[in-house]
Enzyme design. Structure first.
Site, PDB file in Angstrom:
ATOM      1  N   HIS A 110      -9.169   0.986   5.651  1.00  0.00           N
ATOM      2  CA  HIS A 110      -7.848   1.183   6.255  1.00  0.00           C
ATOM      3  C   HIS A 110      -7.992   2.122   7.455  1.00  0.00           C
ATOM      4  CE1 HIS A 110      -3.724   2.412   6.902  1.00  0.00           C
ATOM      5  NE2 HIS A 110      -3.366   1.325   6.240  1.00  0.00           N
ATOM      6  N   GLY A 117       3.014  -1.148   4.179  1.00  0.00           N
ATOM      7  CA  GLY A 117       3.037   0.265   3.820  1.00  0.00           C
ATOM      8  C   GLY A 117       4.438   0.696   3.418  1.00  0.00           C
ATOM      9  N   GLY A 118       5.142   1.303   4.368  1.00  0.00           N
ATOM     10  CA  GLY A 118       6.453   1.904   4.095  1.00  0.00           C
ATOM     11  C   GLY A 118       7.418   1.018   3.324  1.00  0.00           C
ATOM     12  N   GLU A 162      -4.628  -5.141  11.069  1.00  0.00           N
ATOM     13  CA  GLU A 162      -3.588  -4.130  11.226  1.00  0.00           C
ATOM     14  C   GLU A 162      -3.797  -3.389  12.542  1.00  0.00           C
ATOM     15  OE1 GLU A 162      -1.916  -3.000   7.124  1.00  0.00           O
ATOM     16  OE2 GLU A 162      -3.662  -1.746   7.447  1.00  0.00           O
ATOM     17  N   ASN A 210       0.869  -1.180   0.000  1.00  0.00           N
ATOM     18  CA  ASN A 210       0.000   0.000   0.000  1.00  0.00           C
ATOM     19  C   ASN A 210       0.903   1.227   0.000  1.00  0.00           C
ATOM     20  OD1 ASN A 210      -1.752   2.082   0.586  1.00  0.00           O
ATOM     21  ND2 ASN A 210      -2.258   1.352   2.661  1.00  0.00           N
ATOM     22  N   TRP A 211       0.944   1.908  -1.151  1.00  0.00           N
ATOM     23  CA  TRP A 211       1.846   3.063  -1.247  1.00  0.00           C
ATOM     24  C   TRP A 211       1.285   4.307  -0.565  1.00  0.00           C
ATOM     25  CZ3 TRP A 211       3.929   2.894  -7.025  1.00  0.00           C
ATOM     26  CH2 TRP A 211       4.852   1.843  -7.138  1.00  0.00           C
ATOM     27  N   LYS A 212       0.010   4.248  -0.161  1.00  0.00           N
ATOM     28  CA  LYS A 212      -0.633   5.404   0.498  1.00  0.00           C
ATOM     29  C   LYS A 212      -0.486   6.650  -0.388  1.00  0.00           C
ATOM     30  CE  LYS A 212       0.031   3.107   4.889  1.00  0.00           C
ATOM     31  NZ  LYS A 212       0.249   3.183   6.331  1.00  0.00           N
ATOM     32  N   SER A 268       4.139  -2.330  10.149  1.00  0.00           N
ATOM     33  CA  SER A 268       5.594  -2.373  10.301  1.00  0.00           C
ATOM     34  C   SER A 268       6.222  -3.689   9.853  1.00  0.00           C
ATOM     35  CB  SER A 268       5.995  -2.040  11.751  1.00  0.00           C
ATOM     36  OG  SER A 268       5.606  -0.716  12.080  1.00  0.00           O
ATOM     37  N   GLY A 309       3.253   2.018  10.772  1.00  0.00           N
ATOM     38  CA  GLY A 309       4.216   3.100  10.579  1.00  0.00           C
ATOM     39  C   GLY A 309       5.022   3.441  11.828  1.00  0.00           C
ATOM     40  N   GLU A 340      -6.346   4.520   8.404  1.00  0.00           N
ATOM     41  CA  GLU A 340      -6.169   5.951   8.086  1.00  0.00           C
ATOM     42  C   GLU A 340      -7.444   6.537   7.487  1.00  0.00           C
ATOM     43  OE1 GLU A 340      -2.518   5.373   5.911  1.00  0.00           O
ATOM     44  OE2 GLU A 340      -1.554   4.827   7.800  1.00  0.00           O
TER      45      GLU A 340
HETATM   46  P1  PGA Z   1       3.383   0.168   7.508  1.00  0.00           P
HETATM   47  O1  PGA Z   1       1.855   0.376   7.043  1.00  0.00           O
HETATM   48  O2  PGA Z   1       3.859  -1.104   6.853  1.00  0.00           O
HETATM   49  O3  PGA Z   1       4.096   1.389   6.997  1.00  0.00           O
HETATM   50  O4  PGA Z   1       3.368   0.074   8.985  1.00  0.00           O
HETATM   51  C1  PGA Z   1       0.983  -0.729   6.971  1.00  0.00           C
HETATM   52  C2  PGA Z   1      -0.349  -0.299   6.451  1.00  0.00           C
HETATM   53  O5  PGA Z   1      -0.835   0.774   6.835  1.00  0.00           O
HETATM   54  O6  PGA Z   1      -0.964  -1.022   5.646  1.00  0.00           O
END
Ligand code: PGA
Length: 245
Positions: free
Chosen positions: A88, A225-226, A158, A9-11, A204, A164, A90
């Site tokens: 998600h 994510g990251g 998650e 997920n590149w957000k 993470s 993150g 967020e």
């Molecule tokens: P992260 O994000 O790997 O940067 O912790 C995970 C996500 O939000 O899907």
């Protein structure tokens, strides 16, 4: 037999230059690999992604209409997406999305014959208050509409406090929630359907912790994510998943 899924997920990261990272991804034949880029890149990404599936990060409940700035599942499908992330944390936090909204979005994803990745997870305060399983059950059942199957639904657990932050739950904590989710799905949809739905862990995930996460009971892959923004990092996670039993 559930096919494992490495999902990135590149957000809200990446202009066209980041597509070179997509081109450099490995695609082992025994797992599915997915990248969810920003909506602006989906069309281009889908044209060049080869065996990497492309997904959206969110969608509107409706197919079309007067909803300035929003994108529908139909539009994502038209652009070349085959998956859409719904719920998600967020989105739940930044946009106040309730589980009822997430369920409606999930349904709109299914209506386009796309796969929904439904995200759920507790906050740190909820975990510390001993409410993790109650929160997970509530979000899981309220965010997943009737009609879920192994073909149209993936669930991503998650924990909000792990996203993150570099913090990762223990093996026991991940296994407890994943085993619990499988059992809750069985109660709701029957054992056969529950057994076919893939359960991802997210929060993470890095190449360095991937092998212990993928060795955990009922973990069928990761939502990353990251570490999905750099091909070198995501390839490390992909190869750990491909090698997992
Ligand atoms: P992260 O994000 O790997 O940067 O912790 C995970 C996500 O939000 O899907």
């Amino acid at each position: 037999m559930r096919r494992k899924l490495a999902a990135g997920n590149w957000k809200m990261n990446g202009t066209q230059a980041v597509l070179s990272e997509l081109a450099a991804l490995d695609t082992p034949s025994n797992i599915d690999t997915l990248i969810c880029p920003p909506a602006t890149l989906i069309s281009r990404a889908a044209q060049m992604s080869g065996d990497v599936a492309i997904g959206g990060q969110d969608c509107h409940i409706s197919k079309n209409g007067a909803h300035t700035g929003d994108t529908s599942a139909e539009m994502l499908a038209d652009a070349g997406a085959s998956y859409v992330i719904t719920g998600h944390s967020e989105r739940r936090t930044d946009h106040g999305e309730s589980s009822a909204t997430v369920a409606a979005k999930t349904k709109s994803v299914w209506d386009e014959n796309l796969v929904a990745i439904v995200c759920i997870g507790e906050t740190l305060a909820e975990r510390e208050a001993g409410q993790t399983l109650a929160v997970v059950a509530d979000q899981l059942l309220q965010s997943t509409p009737d009609g879920a199957t192994g073909a149209n639904t993936v669930i991503a657990y998650e924990p909000v406090w792990a996203i993150g932050t570099g913090l990762v739950p223990t093996l026991e904590q991940i296994a407890e929630v994943h085993d619990f989710m499988r059992a809750e799905l069985a109660k709701r949809f029957g054992a056969e359907t529950a057994d076919a739905i893939r359960l991802l862990y997210g929060g993470s995930v890095k190449p360095t912790n991937a092998s212990f996460i993928f060795a955990t009971s009922n973990v069928d892959g990761a939502l990353v994510g990251g570490a999905s923004l750099k091909a070198a990092d995501f390839n490390g996670i992909i190869s750990e998943l491909a090698a997992a039993e």
